[in-house]
Design an enzyme around this catalytic site. Structure first.
Site, PDB file in Angstrom:
ATOM      1  N   ARG A 171      -1.751  -2.110   6.293  1.00 25.37           N
ATOM      2  CA  ARG A 171      -3.134  -1.404   5.330  1.00 25.37           C
ATOM      3  C   ARG A 171      -4.401  -2.000   6.370  1.00 25.37           C
ATOM      4  O   ARG A 171      -4.737  -1.652   7.675  1.00 25.37           O
ATOM      5  CB  ARG A 171      -3.573  -2.267   3.991  1.00 25.37           C
ATOM      6  N   HIS A 194       0.286   2.089  -2.604  1.00 26.01           N
ATOM      7  CA  HIS A 194       2.358   2.716  -2.738  1.00 26.01           C
ATOM      8  C   HIS A 194       2.270   4.029  -2.780  1.00 26.01           C
ATOM      9  O   HIS A 194       3.653   4.733  -2.522  1.00 26.01           O
ATOM     10  CB  HIS A 194       3.182   1.816  -3.637  1.00 26.01           C
ATOM     11  N   LYS A 247       7.403 -15.148  -9.396  1.00 27.36           N
ATOM     12  CA  LYS A 247       6.267 -14.818  -8.625  1.00 27.36           C
ATOM     13  C   LYS A 247       5.183 -14.600  -9.607  1.00 27.36           C
ATOM     14  O   LYS A 247       4.536 -14.255 -10.075  1.00 27.36           O
ATOM     15  CB  LYS A 247       5.900 -13.452  -8.144  1.00 27.36           C
ATOM     16  N   SER A 252      -1.866  -4.170  -5.074  1.00 25.16           N
ATOM     17  CA  SER A 252      -1.566  -4.645  -6.963  1.00 25.16           C
ATOM     18  C   SER A 252      -2.038  -5.683  -6.923  1.00 25.16           C
ATOM     19  O   SER A 252      -2.621  -5.647  -8.060  1.00 25.16           O
ATOM     20  CB  SER A 252      -0.053  -4.929  -6.594  1.00 25.16           C
TER      21      SER A 252
END
Ligand code: PNS
Length: 180
Positions: free
Chosen positions: A100, A27, A51, A138
């Site tokens: 990515r 990030h 989440k 993450s």
């Protein structure tokens, strides 16, 4: 309209949204590079309680502010609800996303098209991840950490300390559960 000689505060920002649970070096790489492309960059942390994040919204914001402290044109904020509504409130025209691997693209492309369709929403600019962070997320960082792996190359030191502290504070509860 932003004036050519306007102060940084008056120039339209770009918004880099995400969960940042926690912020990784991947990030940070996107933030640093996007901040070179826009006069102002707002890193916007989503409040998404469904989440069940590792860190509270306030803590995620705090960690981001810490790691972005030296970046003069970067601000950190939080939002809930639709991203396009936040982007409009912030006076921004552009959403920044990191890309990515190829599978990111399918998801991100559909979000970009949807966001643009919603209420005449903003456009999305993709920043390709640097190769050394192409596999850092993450969730992978949290999984490796929870299994005792070394994540010191993947997160800033302050985040690693926060993860260690968070894991120390949950372990006693796990022990209590075992005893009962
Ligand atoms: O870091 P993440 O979890 O991949 O970030 C996802 C995020 C915050 C960009 C996305 O969930 C989002 O935009 N949430 C806000 C709600 C919204 O606008 N949903 C519609 C997007 S198409």
């Amino acid at each position: 309209m932003p004036s050519r000689n306007g102060s940084v505060e008056n120039r339209r920002p770009a918004v880099y949204p995400g969960s940042f649970d926690p912020v990784t070096n991947g990030h940070l790489d996107i933030i640093v590079r996007a901040a070179r492309c826009f006069p102002r960059l707002i890193v916007a942390v989503v409040d998404n309680p469904s989440k069940r994040p590792m860190f509270t919204l306030d803590r995620r914001v705090e960690l981001l502010r810490d790691v972005c402290a030296d970046l003069a044109n970067v601000e950190v904020d939080q939002f809930s609800g639709l991203l396009v509504d936040y982007v409009r409130r912030a006076g921004a025209q552009v959403i920044v996303k990191g890309l990515r691997i190829v599978s990111d693209f399918e998801h991100e492309y559909s979000m970009a098209v949807l966001n643009r369709k919603l209420r005449g929403g903003p456009d999305t600019i993709f920043v390709p991840a640097s190769i050394e962070y192409a596999y850092v997320s993450s969730s992978s960082v949290k999984e490796v950490f929870s299994l005792g792996g070394d994540i010191s190359d993947f997160v800033p030191p302050v985040v690693l300390r926060a993860m260690r502290a968070a894991s120390r504070s949950v372990k006693p509860k796990a022990k209590e559960r075992k005893l009962s």
